[in-house]
Motif scaffolding. Structure first.
Motif, short mmCIF file in Angstrom:
data_model
loop_
_atom_site.label_atom_id
_atom_site.label_comp_id
_atom_site.label_asym_id
_atom_site.label_seq_id
_atom_site.Cartn_x
_atom_site.Cartn_y
_atom_site.Cartn_z
N SER A 136 -10.70 3.04 -4.44
CA SER A 136 -9.99 4.28 -4.81
C SER A 136 -9.08 4.76 -3.68
O SER A 136 -7.97 5.26 -3.92
N ASN A 137 -9.52 4.58 -2.44
CA ASN A 137 -8.73 5.03 -1.30
C ASN A 137 -7.38 4.34 -1.24
O ASN A 137 -6.36 4.93 -0.89
N LYS A 138 -7.36 3.07 -1.63
CA LYS A 138 -6.13 2.29 -1.62
C LYS A 138 -5.05 2.93 -2.50
O LYS A 138 -3.87 2.96 -2.14
N PHE A 139 -5.46 3.45 -3.63
CA PHE A 139 -4.49 4.01 -4.57
C PHE A 139 -4.15 5.47 -4.26
O PHE A 139 -3.04 5.92 -4.49
N PHE A 140 -5.10 6.21 -3.70
CA PHE A 140 -4.85 7.61 -3.36
C PHE A 140 -3.83 7.73 -2.23
O PHE A 140 -3.04 8.68 -2.18
N ILE A 141 -3.85 6.77 -1.30
CA ILE A 141 -2.92 6.81 -0.16
C ILE A 141 -1.47 6.82 -0.64
O ILE A 141 -0.63 7.55 -0.14
N LYS A 142 -1.19 6.00 -1.64
CA LYS A 142 0.19 5.81 -2.09
C LYS A 142 0.74 7.01 -2.85
O LYS A 142 1.95 7.08 -3.08
N ALA A 143 -0.11 7.93 -3.25
CA ALA A 143 0.35 9.08 -4.02
C ALA A 143 1.34 9.93 -3.23
O ALA A 143 2.36 10.36 -3.75
N ASP A 144 1.05 10.15 -1.95
CA ASP A 144 1.94 10.94 -1.09
C ASP A 144 1.66 10.57 0.36
O ASP A 144 0.67 11.02 0.95
N LEU A 145 2.52 9.74 0.93
CA LEU A 145 2.30 9.25 2.29
C LEU A 145 2.37 10.34 3.34
O LEU A 145 1.85 10.19 4.44
N ASN A 146 3.01 11.46 3.03
CA ASN A 146 3.10 12.57 3.98
C ASN A 146 1.92 13.54 3.88
O ASN A 146 1.85 14.50 4.65
N SER A 147 1.03 13.30 2.96
CA SER A 147 -0.08 14.22 2.75
C SER A 147 -1.09 14.12 3.89
O SER A 147 -1.17 13.12 4.61
N LEU A 148 -1.86 15.17 4.05
CA LEU A 148 -2.93 15.19 5.06
C LEU A 148 -3.94 14.08 4.77
O LEU A 148 -4.49 13.49 5.69
N TYR A 149 -4.14 13.83 3.50
CA TYR A 149 -5.09 12.78 3.12
C TYR A 149 -4.62 11.41 3.61
O TYR A 149 -5.37 10.68 4.26
N ALA A 150 -3.37 11.06 3.32
CA ALA A 150 -2.85 9.74 3.68
C ALA A 150 -2.77 9.55 5.19
O ALA A 150 -3.09 8.48 5.71
N CYS A 151 -2.35 10.59 5.90
CA CYS A 151 -2.11 10.47 7.35
C CYS A 151 -3.37 10.65 8.19
O CYS A 151 -3.44 10.14 9.31
N VAL A 152 -4.34 11.37 7.67
CA VAL A 152 -5.51 11.72 8.49
C VAL A 152 -6.81 11.14 7.93
O VAL A 152 -7.49 10.35 8.58
N PHE A 153 -7.15 11.53 6.71
CA PHE A 153 -8.50 11.27 6.21
C PHE A 153 -8.66 9.95 5.47
O PHE A 153 -9.79 9.48 5.28
N SER A 154 -7.57 9.32 5.08
CA SER A 154 -7.68 8.04 4.38
C SER A 154 -8.30 6.98 5.29
O SER A 154 -9.08 6.14 4.84
N PHE A 155 -7.97 7.04 6.58
CA PHE A 155 -8.53 6.08 7.53
C PHE A 155 -10.02 6.30 7.72
O PHE A 155 -10.80 5.36 7.83
N SER A 156 -10.42 7.57 7.73
CA SER A 156 -11.84 7.90 7.87
C SER A 156 -12.62 7.38 6.67
O SER A 156 -13.69 6.78 6.81
N LEU A 157 -12.09 7.62 5.46
CA LEU A 157 -12.79 7.20 4.25
C LEU A 157 -12.82 5.68 4.11
O LEU A 157 -13.80 5.12 3.61
N ASN A 158 -11.78 5.02 4.57
CA ASN A 158 -11.79 3.55 4.56
C ASN A 158 -12.90 3.01 5.45
O ASN A 158 -13.62 2.07 5.09
N SER A 159 -13.05 3.63 6.60
CA SER A 159 -14.10 3.20 7.54
C SER A 159 -15.48 3.52 7.00
O SER A 159 -16.42 2.71 7.12
#
Length: 368
Positions: free
Chosen positions: A252-275
């Protein structure tokens, strides 16, 4: 030819972790192979690829963290222990890396017009992407600098915490992991407030591929090693539930990142959730001690040569070998397929040779 490529498979392996390592390198090579295809085809194929490097980070942190914890619990943390740790890690990683790096410098010097040797020297001290974008030359080296800075920094922080505050290994490991995770997460947050991303490449070079923004990925693996050692009952009790949740997070993280690359999620928390997603896979996989059959052999082979595959697949094999081959069929699609198959062939065969005749001998030197 078969004997030339035959690899001795040791008995002290955990098959479940080999599965994860095998998938990680296949994701990386498959992802780099997508560069052969057009935009639409590459985007379609990308749906089947997870972030293999992030998986490697967590797995590396778990394995190295386990080694560190066991060593520190068995003997006091001294300068001798620290130096021995560095020697063992560097005998394992640096010879292969320096060999490929030097080879690429030689090739680039003689056959690339715009190449300057001075620009590549920073690769020898892993300073090419500390908190700034990684150069385009030898691009896969970005993750290796993160690994090497982890090897250098984390033991020093541990030693300082233990000596300055007279803390136990257990407390020092936990504090170090949390501090570095908080630092990198906060660093990404501050960086996200300062940069406007134009495309996925901007996101890639400014957030995904820098030491300061990604070193926390390895620390999630160390946190896993901490739980596995000190809270072993918790580590195993929920392994199936965590495994399922980990898969859901990674996909799910793979697809959420692409929704908005400038979002706090993509830039900050996506890496945490991937880990965290990768971390959740480890309790279940670490209990799969062995396997059998052809699939077991193939997985173990890819796991063993994964480091060599990572070093050579993109710049050396794809850019310097396959793309320079004079192959031109009447049908351009056939030409593309042939080059793609040769990309995989050369990557696997050369990785086996590099592993068997260079990586293994140099690694054995550390035991002398």
């Amino acid at each position: 030819m078969i004997s030339l490529l035959k690899i001795d498979v040791g008995c002290n392996r955990i098959f479940g972790l080999d599965i994860l390592r095998c998938l990680a390198i296949l994701f990386v090579v498959f992802g780099h192979g997508n560069l052969f295809f057009s935009g639409l085809t590459a985007r379609y194929l990308d749906y089947f690829v997870l972030d293999g490097v992030s998986i490697f980070f967590v797995l590396s942190g778990y394995l190295i963290g386990s080694i560190l914890i066991k060593e520190l619990e068995n003997k006091p943390f001294s300068n001798e222990v620290l130096i021995n740790f560095w020697k063992r890690r560097w005998y394992r990683t640096l010879p292969n890396y320096f060999l490929i790096l030097s080879l690429l410098i030689i090739l680039s010097h003689f056959f690339s017009k715009d190449f300057q040797i001075s620009h590549s020297l920073k690769y020898y001290i892993f300073s090419q992407n500390l908190y700034y974008p990684h150069p385009n030359w030898f691009p896969e080296a970005w993750s290796l600098s993160i690994e090497e800075w982890f090897y250098l920094i984390v033991p020093i922080i541990l030693l300082l915490i233990i000596r300055l505050f007279s803390l136990s290994t257990k407390k020092a490991i936990l504090i170090t992991a949390i501090l570095i995770i908080l630092f990198a997460t906060f660093f990404r947050y501050v960086k996200s407030l300062q940069i406007i991303l134009e495309n996925s490449r901007d996101w890639d070079i400014n957030f995904r591929k820098q030491v300061f923004t990604r070193i926390d990925s390895i620390m999630y693996g160390v946190l896993g090693a901490y739980i596995a050692y000190y809270q072993n009952n918790i580590w195993h009790k929920y392994k199936k539930t965590l495994f399922s949740l980990g898969l859901i997070l990674l996909i799910s993280n793979k697809f959420f990142i692409k929704a908005d690359l400038n979002s706090l999620y993509a830039c900050v928390f996506s890496f945490s959730l991937n880990s965290i997603g990768t971390l959740f896979l480890l309790p279940f996989l670490s209990e799969i001690k062995s396997g059998k059959g052809k699939i077991y052999k193939a997985v173990t082979y890819f796991s063993l040569i994964s480091y060599s595959m990572y070093l050579i697949n993109l710049t050396l094999v794809k850019n310097w070998i396959v793309l320079h081959l004079e192959i031109d069929f009447i049908n351009s699609y056939v030409t593309l397929v042939i080059k793609y198959l040769l990309y995989w062939f050369f990557t696997i065969v050369l990785s086996i040779l590099l592993y068997k005749y260079f990586e293994v001998p140099t690694t054995k030197l550390r035991d002398k």
